[in-house]
Design a protein around this motif. Structure first.
Motif, PDB file in Angstrom:
ATOM      1  N   ALA A 178      22.272   0.815   9.559  1.00  0.00           N
ATOM      2  CA  ALA A 178      20.860   0.550   9.804  1.00  0.00           C
ATOM      3  C   ALA A 178      19.955   1.435   8.948  1.00  0.00           C
ATOM      4  O   ALA A 178      20.271   2.596   8.678  1.00  0.00           O
ATOM      5  CB  ALA A 178      20.544   0.772  11.276  1.00  0.00           C
ATOM      6  N   PHE A 179      18.795   0.867   8.573  1.00  0.00           N
ATOM      7  CA  PHE A 179      17.783   1.596   7.818  1.00  0.00           C
ATOM      8  C   PHE A 179      16.612   2.003   8.722  1.00  0.00           C
ATOM      9  O   PHE A 179      15.642   2.587   8.247  1.00  0.00           O
ATOM     10  CB  PHE A 179      17.289   0.756   6.651  1.00  0.00           C
ATOM     11  CG  PHE A 179      18.245   0.724   5.482  1.00  0.00           C
ATOM     12  CD1 PHE A 179      17.861   1.174   4.226  1.00  0.00           C
ATOM     13  CD2 PHE A 179      19.539   0.242   5.641  1.00  0.00           C
ATOM     14  CE1 PHE A 179      18.737   1.151   3.150  1.00  0.00           C
ATOM     15  CE2 PHE A 179      20.432   0.207   4.573  1.00  0.00           C
ATOM     16  CZ  PHE A 179      20.037   0.663   3.328  1.00  0.00           C
ATOM     17  N   ALA A 180      16.705   1.687   9.987  1.00  0.00           N
ATOM     18  CA  ALA A 180      15.743   2.123  10.997  1.00  0.00           C
ATOM     19  C   ALA A 180      16.498   2.169  12.315  1.00  0.00           C
ATOM     20  O   ALA A 180      17.469   1.439  12.515  1.00  0.00           O
ATOM     21  CB  ALA A 180      14.548   1.173  11.095  1.00  0.00           C
ATOM     22  N   CYS A 212      16.295  -4.646  10.623  1.00  0.00           N
ATOM     23  CA  CYS A 212      15.495  -3.530  11.138  1.00  0.00           C
ATOM     24  C   CYS A 212      14.925  -2.686   9.997  1.00  0.00           C
ATOM     25  O   CYS A 212      15.674  -2.230   9.125  1.00  0.00           O
ATOM     26  CB  CYS A 212      16.338  -2.640  12.035  1.00  0.00           C
ATOM     27  SG  CYS A 212      17.143  -3.504  13.400  1.00  0.00           S
ATOM     28  N   TYR A 213      13.626  -2.473  10.022  1.00  0.00           N
ATOM     29  CA  TYR A 213      12.988  -1.602   9.033  1.00  0.00           C
ATOM     30  C   TYR A 213      11.694  -1.049   9.602  1.00  0.00           C
ATOM     31  O   TYR A 213      11.173  -1.516  10.605  1.00  0.00           O
ATOM     32  CB  TYR A 213      12.717  -2.362   7.728  1.00  0.00           C
ATOM     33  CG  TYR A 213      11.658  -3.441   7.835  1.00  0.00           C
ATOM     34  CD1 TYR A 213      10.321  -3.161   7.558  1.00  0.00           C
ATOM     35  CD2 TYR A 213      11.995  -4.743   8.207  1.00  0.00           C
ATOM     36  CE1 TYR A 213       9.346  -4.153   7.658  1.00  0.00           C
ATOM     37  CE2 TYR A 213      11.028  -5.732   8.302  1.00  0.00           C
ATOM     38  CZ  TYR A 213       9.705  -5.434   8.029  1.00  0.00           C
ATOM     39  OH  TYR A 213       8.745  -6.405   8.133  1.00  0.00           O
ATOM     40  N   ASP A 214      11.191  -0.021   8.939  1.00  0.00           N
ATOM     41  CA  ASP A 214       9.889   0.557   9.265  1.00  0.00           C
ATOM     42  C   ASP A 214       9.284   1.096   7.971  1.00  0.00           C
ATOM     43  O   ASP A 214       9.881   0.951   6.888  1.00  0.00           O
ATOM     44  CB  ASP A 214      10.002   1.644  10.343  1.00  0.00           C
ATOM     45  CG  ASP A 214      11.014   2.737   9.996  1.00  0.00           C
ATOM     46  OD1 ASP A 214      11.337   2.904   8.780  1.00  0.00           O
ATOM     47  OD2 ASP A 214      11.476   3.436  10.907  1.00  0.00           O
ATOM     48  N   ASP A 215       8.112   1.685   8.066  1.00  0.00           N
ATOM     49  CA  ASP A 215       7.452   2.184   6.864  1.00  0.00           C
ATOM     50  C   ASP A 215       8.284   3.247   6.159  1.00  0.00           C
ATOM     51  O   ASP A 215       8.287   3.337   4.922  1.00  0.00           O
ATOM     52  CB  ASP A 215       6.072   2.759   7.209  1.00  0.00           C
ATOM     53  CG  ASP A 215       5.021   1.670   7.382  1.00  0.00           C
ATOM     54  OD1 ASP A 215       5.353   0.481   7.207  1.00  0.00           O
ATOM     55  OD2 ASP A 215       3.857   2.008   7.689  1.00  0.00           O
ATOM     56  N   ARG A 216       8.974   4.066   6.933  1.00  0.00           N
ATOM     57  CA  ARG A 216       9.814   5.105   6.330  1.00  0.00           C
ATOM     58  C   ARG A 216      10.887   4.477   5.445  1.00  0.00           C
ATOM     59  O   ARG A 216      11.130   4.928   4.321  1.00  0.00           O
ATOM     60  CB  ARG A 216      10.453   5.930   7.450  1.00  0.00           C
ATOM     61  CG  ARG A 216      11.322   7.085   6.978  1.00  0.00           C
ATOM     62  CD  ARG A 216      11.884   7.838   8.178  1.00  0.00           C
ATOM     63  NE  ARG A 216      12.779   6.987   8.949  1.00  0.00           N
ATOM     64  CZ  ARG A 216      14.100   6.954   8.758  1.00  0.00           C
ATOM     65  NH1 ARG A 216      14.665   7.713   7.827  1.00  0.00           N
ATOM     66  NH2 ARG A 216      14.860   6.168   9.497  1.00  0.00           N
ATOM     67  N   PRO A 218       0.832  -1.209   0.000  1.00  0.00           N
ATOM     68  CA  PRO A 218       0.000   0.000   0.000  1.00  0.00           C
ATOM     69  C   PRO A 218       0.864   1.255   0.000  1.00  0.00           C
ATOM     70  O   PRO A 218       1.857   1.342   0.714  1.00  0.00           O
ATOM     71  CB  PRO A 218      -0.789  -0.128   1.313  1.00  0.00           C
ATOM     72  CG  PRO A 218      -0.804  -1.587   1.606  1.00  0.00           C
ATOM     73  CD  PRO A 218       0.510  -2.122   1.113  1.00  0.00           C
ATOM     74  N   GLY A 219       0.481   2.194  -0.832  1.00  0.00           N
ATOM     75  CA  GLY A 219       1.226   3.440  -0.905  1.00  0.00           C
ATOM     76  C   GLY A 219       2.583   3.305  -1.545  1.00  0.00           C
ATOM     77  O   GLY A 219       3.437   4.186  -1.407  1.00  0.00           O
ATOM     78  N   GLY A 220       2.804   2.203  -2.268  1.00  0.00           N
ATOM     79  CA  GLY A 220       4.079   2.014  -2.943  1.00  0.00           C
ATOM     80  C   GLY A 220       5.198   1.514  -2.053  1.00  0.00           C
ATOM     81  O   GLY A 220       6.370   1.553  -2.442  1.00  0.00           O
ATOM     82  N   LEU A 221       4.877   1.018  -0.854  1.00  0.00           N
ATOM     83  CA  LEU A 221       5.920   0.520   0.045  1.00  0.00           C
ATOM     84  C   LEU A 221       6.632  -0.690  -0.566  1.00  0.00           C
ATOM     85  O   LEU A 221       6.010  -1.528  -1.213  1.00  0.00           O
ATOM     86  CB  LEU A 221       5.328   0.120   1.390  1.00  0.00           C
ATOM     87  CG  LEU A 221       4.684   1.213   2.252  1.00  0.00           C
ATOM     88  CD1 LEU A 221       4.197   0.613   3.565  1.00  0.00           C
ATOM     89  CD2 LEU A 221       5.648   2.355   2.508  1.00  0.00           C
ATOM     90  N   THR A 222       7.936  -0.761  -0.344  1.00  0.00           N
ATOM     91  CA  THR A 222       8.707  -1.921  -0.770  1.00  0.00           C
ATOM     92  C   THR A 222       8.117  -3.177  -0.141  1.00  0.00           C
ATOM     93  O   THR A 222       7.911  -3.226   1.076  1.00  0.00           O
ATOM     94  CB  THR A 222      10.175  -1.762  -0.339  1.00  0.00           C
ATOM     95  OG1 THR A 222      10.734  -0.618  -1.000  1.00  0.00           O
ATOM     96  CG2 THR A 222      10.989  -3.004  -0.681  1.00  0.00           C
ATOM     97  N   PRO A 223       7.830  -4.212  -0.932  1.00  0.00           N
ATOM     98  CA  PRO A 223       7.254  -5.440  -0.362  1.00  0.00           C
ATOM     99  C   PRO A 223       8.289  -6.225   0.433  1.00  0.00           C
ATOM    100  O   PRO A 223       9.494  -6.113   0.189  1.00  0.00           O
ATOM    101  CB  PRO A 223       6.800  -6.217  -1.606  1.00  0.00           C
ATOM    102  CG  PRO A 223       7.751  -5.758  -2.675  1.00  0.00           C
ATOM    103  CD  PRO A 223       8.031  -4.301  -2.386  1.00  0.00           C
ATOM    104  N   VAL A 224       7.809  -7.024   1.384  1.00  0.00           N
ATOM    105  CA  VAL A 224       8.687  -7.814   2.247  1.00  0.00           C
ATOM    106  C   VAL A 224       8.262  -9.276   2.185  1.00  0.00           C
ATOM    107  O   VAL A 224       7.102  -9.606   2.413  1.00  0.00           O
ATOM    108  CB  VAL A 224       8.634  -7.320   3.709  1.00  0.00           C
ATOM    109  CG1 VAL A 224       9.602  -8.143   4.576  1.00  0.00           C
ATOM    110  CG2 VAL A 224       8.981  -5.841   3.795  1.00  0.00           C
ATOM    111  N   PHE A 225       9.225 -10.147   1.877  1.00  0.00           N
ATOM    112  CA  PHE A 225       9.001 -11.589   1.810  1.00  0.00           C
ATOM    113  C   PHE A 225       9.653 -12.227   3.017  1.00  0.00           C
ATOM    114  O   PHE A 225      10.837 -12.008   3.284  1.00  0.00           O
ATOM    115  CB  PHE A 225       9.590 -12.139   0.517  1.00  0.00           C
ATOM    116  CG  PHE A 225       9.403 -13.618   0.311  1.00  0.00           C
ATOM    117  CD1 PHE A 225       8.183 -14.125  -0.105  1.00  0.00           C
ATOM    118  CD2 PHE A 225      10.457 -14.495   0.512  1.00  0.00           C
ATOM    119  CE1 PHE A 225       8.011 -15.492  -0.308  1.00  0.00           C
ATOM    120  CE2 PHE A 225      10.299 -15.857   0.299  1.00  0.00           C
ATOM    121  CZ  PHE A 225       9.069 -16.351  -0.102  1.00  0.00           C
TER     122      PHE A 225
END
Length: 328
Positions: free
Chosen positions: A174-176, A219-223, A78-85
């Motif tokens: 880190a990305f978050a 570590c990740y978040d919506d941002r 949603p909103g173009g977020l990178t998908p996560v598998f």
């Protein structure tokens, strides 16, 4: 004396706090040694329809040298977020086909060059040779800095059809935040950091490169998912924590993996000799046991292809999959 699985998990959590999968505290945060860490050109990005090199490397035991289809990816969230598998919810194959993906993080942070120059080994060639000898298809999540430090190994892995190389960032920052003490990539530099890693793989001569990305530390978040959208990658987490980071008992690592694997599982391990010294030993126990249980080893691309549309996807905030205790 054999370490229990419970104790191993605790050790893995403690080890995760030690930054960069190299042991000890992080180097002083600052400009990375070597080339500038500025993002690469926006024109750079993940590969499209890579084709393996039939020659592979000397001493390899490659699989069939056939042209590969473009690796599967997942649609943006949603909103173009990178998908996560995370794992193949449907088992990752045909009905009754028990498959598992063993993945290995080749970690090296951008500021660890001094430690490498001092003799610390962030590679693990014995592990790669064991995977070849046992004919185990695998996905190596490699940092760009690792590929720069070990270009011959990056090329050898990336031209062997037995393997595929996925992106673990250039810097292993880190990305978050917070993320186990790792330095943090600025939001505006996240996509560039990923592109720079792809550039490092190409420069090393790797060909079997797939458009998948694993967040440093998980570590990740919506941002972060939003910032990575221009890189056009599918983020890949895991559902089985091996506990190999900083472990001293290969049998205990093997026990933890064997206890957690189920059809469609995605296992996180490491290809970093100084920080995961018993991984190769564990693999020698894991592989024959899982084969005896009827499992087949596949790369992430095959696991994703057999998972069904949207299987295993997450698009919300988070810091990874599984128990969250394998954060080198």
């Amino acid at each position: 004396m054999t370490i229990s699985v419970r104790k191993l998990s605790v050790l893995a959590l403690l080890g995760a706090v030690l930054v960069g999968c190299g042991g000890g505290a992080a180097d002083t945060v600052g400009a990375p040694d070597g080339p500038s860490a500025a993002p690469s050109s926006p024109a750079s990005g993940p590969p499209t329809n890579p084709t393996p090199d039939a020659s592979a490397s000397a001493g390899a035991a490659p699989g069939p040298a056939v042209a590969r289809k473009a690796p599967p990816t997942m649609a943006p969230g949603p909103g173009g977020l990178t998908p996560v598998f995370e794992r193949a919810r449907k088992g990752g194959g045909k009905a009754g086909d028990k498959v598992v993906a063993l993945t290995f993080d080749a970690d090296m942070t951008a500021d660890q060059g001094r430690r490498a120059a001092g003799g610390e080994r962030f590679d693990n060639p014995a592990l790669i040779e064991t995977l070849r000898r046992l004919k185990v298809d695998s996905t190596i999540f490699m940092t760009g800095r690792w590929a720069e430090e070990y270009p011959d190994q990056a090329r050898s892995i990336g031209t062997d059809p037995r393997f595929e190389i996925a992106n673990h960032s250039y810097s292993h920052y880190a990305f978050a935040s917070p993320c186990y003490g790792l330095p943090t990539v600025a939001e505006q530099d996240m996509a560039g950091d990923v592109r720079r890693a792809f550039d490092a793989f190409r420069k090393a001569g790797a060909r079997n490169v797939v458009p998948y990305f694993r967040f440093p530390g998980g570590c990740y978040d919506d941002r972060a998912l939003r910032a990575l959208a221009p890189a056009k990658v599918t983020a890949v987490q895991w559902d089985v924590v091996s506990g190999d980071a900083f472990a001293k008992d290969g049998d205990a690592v093997a026990e933890q993996v064997l206890a957690g694997v189920k059809p469609g599982s995605l296992v996180v391990m490491h290809c970093t000799r100084s920080a995961a010294p018993v991984t190769e030993q564990a693999i020698r126990k894991i592989v024959p046991e899982l084969r005896a249980r009827g499992y087949r080893f596949v790369k992430v691309s095959e696991l994703m292809a057999g998972s069904g549309t949207g299987a295993g996807s997450e698009t919300g905030s988070g810091t990874g999959a599984g128990s969250g205790t394998d954060r080198p």
